[in-house]
Every structure is written in C-alpha cells, then in structure tokens.
Design a protein around this motif. Structure first.
Motif, PDB file in Angstrom:
ATOM      1  N   PRO A   1      26.602  44.401  28.521  1.00 41.91           N
ATOM      2  CA  PRO A   1      26.352  43.665  29.775  1.00 41.91           C
ATOM      3  C   PRO A   1      27.600  43.083  30.419  1.00 41.91           C
ATOM      4  O   PRO A   1      27.706  43.042  31.645  1.00 41.91           O
ATOM      5  CB  PRO A   1      25.380  42.557  29.338  1.00 41.91           C
ATOM      6  N   HIS A   2      28.555  42.625  29.600  1.00 41.13           N
ATOM      7  CA  HIS A   2      29.735  41.961  30.162  1.00 41.13           C
ATOM      8  C   HIS A   2      30.609  42.914  30.976  1.00 41.13           C
ATOM      9  O   HIS A   2      31.390  42.473  31.827  1.00 41.13           O
ATOM     10  CB  HIS A   2      30.545  41.322  29.031  1.00 41.13           C
ATOM     11  N   SER A   3      30.478  44.220  30.720  1.00 42.27           N
ATOM     12  CA  SER A   3      31.262  45.192  31.496  1.00 42.27           C
ATOM     13  C   SER A   3      30.909  45.136  32.978  1.00 42.27           C
ATOM     14  O   SER A   3      31.765  45.375  33.839  1.00 42.27           O
ATOM     15  CB  SER A   3      31.009  46.609  30.968  1.00 42.27           C
ATOM     16  N   PHE A   4      29.647  44.834  33.285  1.00 39.11           N
ATOM     17  CA  PHE A   4      29.242  44.716  34.692  1.00 39.11           C
ATOM     18  C   PHE A   4      29.891  43.491  35.328  1.00 39.11           C
ATOM     19  O   PHE A   4      30.243  43.508  36.511  1.00 39.11           O
ATOM     20  CB  PHE A   4      27.712  44.607  34.803  1.00 39.11           C
ATOM     21  N   ARG A   5      30.035  42.447  34.562  1.00 37.61           N
ATOM     22  CA  ARG A   5      30.683  41.218  35.041  1.00 37.61           C
ATOM     23  C   ARG A   5      32.149  41.503  35.378  1.00 37.61           C
ATOM     24  O   ARG A   5      32.655  41.076  36.415  1.00 37.61           O
ATOM     25  CB  ARG A   5      30.555  40.159  33.944  1.00 37.61           C
ATOM     26  N   HIS A   6      32.813  42.239  34.492  1.00 35.88           N
ATOM     27  CA  HIS A   6      34.203  42.634  34.746  1.00 35.88           C
ATOM     28  C   HIS A   6      34.290  43.475  36.031  1.00 35.88           C
ATOM     29  O   HIS A   6      35.159  43.253  36.867  1.00 35.88           O
ATOM     30  CB  HIS A   6      34.750  43.455  33.577  1.00 35.88           C
ATOM     31  N   ALA A   7      33.379  44.441  36.151  1.00 32.92           N
ATOM     32  CA  ALA A   7      33.391  45.341  37.313  1.00 32.92           C
ATOM     33  C   ALA A   7      33.113  44.564  38.601  1.00 32.92           C
ATOM     34  O   ALA A   7      33.724  44.839  39.645  1.00 32.92           O
ATOM     35  CB  ALA A   7      32.351  46.439  37.128  1.00 32.92           C
ATOM     36  N   PHE A   8      32.204  43.597  38.545  1.00 32.84           N
ATOM     37  CA  PHE A   8      31.869  42.760  39.709  1.00 32.84           C
ATOM     38  C   PHE A   8      33.097  41.985  40.181  1.00 32.84           C
ATOM     39  O   PHE A   8      33.437  41.997  41.380  1.00 32.84           O
ATOM     40  CB  PHE A   8      30.753  41.786  39.302  1.00 32.84           C
ATOM     41  N   CYS A   9      33.777  41.323  39.247  1.00 30.13           N
ATOM     42  CA  CYS A   9      34.961  40.534  39.607  1.00 30.13           C
ATOM     43  C   CYS A   9      36.080  41.419  40.149  1.00 30.13           C
ATOM     44  O   CYS A   9      36.745  41.063  41.129  1.00 30.13           O
ATOM     45  CB  CYS A   9      35.464  39.751  38.396  1.00 30.13           C
ATOM     46  N   LYS A  10      36.278  42.579  39.528  1.00 33.18           N
ATOM     47  CA  LYS A  10      37.334  43.493  39.991  1.00 33.18           C
ATOM     48  C   LYS A  10      37.010  44.032  41.378  1.00 33.18           C
ATOM     49  O   LYS A  10      37.894  44.151  42.229  1.00 33.18           O
ATOM     50  CB  LYS A  10      37.525  44.640  38.999  1.00 33.18           C
ATOM     51  N   ALA A  11      35.736  44.345  41.636  1.00 31.23           N
ATOM     52  CA  ALA A  11      35.333  44.863  42.947  1.00 31.23           C
ATOM     53  C   ALA A  11      35.608  43.821  44.038  1.00 31.23           C
ATOM     54  O   ALA A  11      36.080  44.163  45.129  1.00 31.23           O
ATOM     55  CB  ALA A  11      33.853  45.235  42.933  1.00 31.23           C
TER      56      ALA A  11
END
Length: 295
Positions: free
Chosen positions: A244-254
């Motif tokens: 799940p945390h990978s989506f959080r990383h992707a959200f912040c990077k986006a």
C-alpha cells in the motif's frame, strides 16, 4: 493482556505474537509490548519489532545461546549472516533497531553498531503511472478498483484507508486521523467520488459503517495487502513494489512532478517533516538511467 485498554482485534494480534516467542521469554515479551503501547507505538510497529526479534531468537536457539547472555560478538555474527543471505543494509539495520529496542527494555548493556549506509539520492520501488494503470485494468471487481484508486488518488496510509466510512462518499474532503493521532483533511477528486458511488451500489452490507467490506465484514490490513499482491502478479509488477505504501510514494511524486510545492504535499500527505516530503522531488532510479542513456 487483559488489563490493557486496547481493542480486542489488537489484543488478538499481540496474543499471536507472544505465542511465537519461546516460553522462557513470554513474560518479558508481554512487558515489552505493554511498554511500547504506553509509548504510543502503533500495533504494526510493535509487530515489526517482533518479526525481527523472533528471527534473531531462532538464530540464537540454533546456536544454543540464551538471549539474556548474548554479547556484541553474537550480534556481529548475526549481522554477517544477514549480509551473506543478500539482505540490504537498510533491512538489516531495521532488524538491529528492533533487537536494540528489546535489549534496552531488559537493561542489557550490549553495544553494537549498525551498518553504515550512504545516503541514497534517488527514489526506489515507486509505482509508475503506467504500472498503476495496469493494476487498475487487472481489477476483477469494482471494490478492488476503488481501493487501489483511493490509495493512489489520495496518498493515504492503509491504516487511514480503513477509517473511511460510507458517509464519506460524495465529500470533497474527509477528516482522518493520521500517524501520531494527528488529524488532517484528505481531498477527494470528482473522478474518485464517482467511482466510490458506483462501488456503493455493490458494497457488501455488514455491521458497522466501514466503506470497504467483504463477506467476513470490514476489510483489514492483511486483506488490502493480499489484494495489491494479487493484481501486481497479474500486472507483472515486482513483488517488492506491491504494498500500500507504494501508492503513497507515487502520489507524492506525482504532485512534485506537477509542480506542487513541498509544503502543500507535506500537508496532503501528513508528513511531520519537510525533509520527508523533499525525498519525492528526486528522480527514480529508472529516470536517472534514462537520463544517463541520453548523455
């Protein structure tokens, strides 16, 4: 564990943890859990400590060494074994932190050093937008699509995802309790709200008002992890990324890639420090390799 003011489901987790510990360490393990609860540590953090600690105890059991009688040499040997097994220094250092936390709790004077790590100036194991689109396309039902889309479009932690209620659907912003008991608003896009409304039409009705449910009731962390792993396998995405945390990383990077300022990203993600947020302004390893190819 009966005299501790915690939820029954958390108590069950701790009881399962203690069962894995050898009998002679059970009492001290329970004391350690109570101490960490009093310090405000989350259940997942305490569970993580014990996953590492139990691995270390099993290593000592094979060698016939008692946990209460170890010295720094034993920890150095354990560290060496983990390196030979191919574990990354970051993973080994996490295990050493867990061991150190426990040893401190029993007033052990054993001293040891972590592995020195050079600061990494690129992001690793972050979902790309194309990978997330593949995950969503692989979803076999609207519930799973809604779960993955919510993680991706809001950047919330899995513990925060599980807080969402049916009444939250349709709102532009939702108040959630984040890490450390701090509240913040998460923003919900029109597109995501539309998807969540479609999901509500087929949501399995169970006691309680939790948004994401299954046949056995409200979904828990383990069920979310399994959903992500299932579709990562179908989408041919590496298992290491599938959490799940990978989506959080992707959200912040986006957000960073789209020029959103660091302080706003920090507010949306619930980061305590801007230094945490600043990580997401970096390139991924794949992006850096592409730049090097074009030099």
């Amino acid at each position: 564990m009966d005299n501790i003011g915690i939820k029954s489901e958390e108590k069950e987790i701790y009881i399962k943890i203690i069962k894995k510990v050898p009998d002679r360490y059970k009492n001290i393990a329970q004391e350690f859990i109570i101490k960490k609860i009093d310090e405000g540590k989350r259940t997942e953090t305490i569970k993580g400590y014990f996953n590492d600690l139990i691995q270390f105890i099993r290593y000592l059991e094979i060698k016939g060494v008692d946990l209460f009688n170890i010295d720094s040499k034993e920890i150095e040997l354990f560290k060496g074994k983990m390196l030979r097994r191919g574990l990354k220094p970051k993973s080994i250092n996490r295990k050493l932190t867990s061991i150190n936390q426990f040893l401190k709790s029993i007033d052990s004077q054993v001293k040891f050093r972590k592995i020195k790590e050079q600061s990494q100036n690129f992001l690793n194991d972050v979902f790309t937008r194309e990978e997330i689109e593949r995950l969503i396309k692989c979803c076999s039902n609207i519930r799973d699509k809604a779960i993955i889309s919510t993680l991706w479009k809001t950047g919330i932690r899995v513990s925060e995802l599980l807080q969402l209620k049916v009444r939250d659907v349709g709102k532009e912003s939702i108040d959630i309790e984040g890490k450390g008991g701090k509240h913040r608003d998460i923003l919900i896009s029109n597109e995501l709200n539309k998807l969540l409304k479609e999901y509500l039409k087929v949501r399995i009705s169970v006691p309680g008002n939790e948004l994401f449910t299954g046949k056995r009731g409200a979904l828990k962390r383990g069920a979310i992890n399994k959903i992500i792993l299932k579709y990562a396998k179908l989408a041919k995405i590496r298992k290491e990324k599938a959490h799940p945390h990978s989506f959080r990383h992707a959200f912040c990077k986006a957000l960073a890639d789209n020029g959103v300022s660091i302080d706003i990203i920090a507010d949306l993600a619930g980061h305590k420090s801007l230094d945490t947020t600043r990580i997401y302004t970096r390139h991924t390893k794949k992006e850096l390799i592409k730049i090097l190819d074009n030099i």
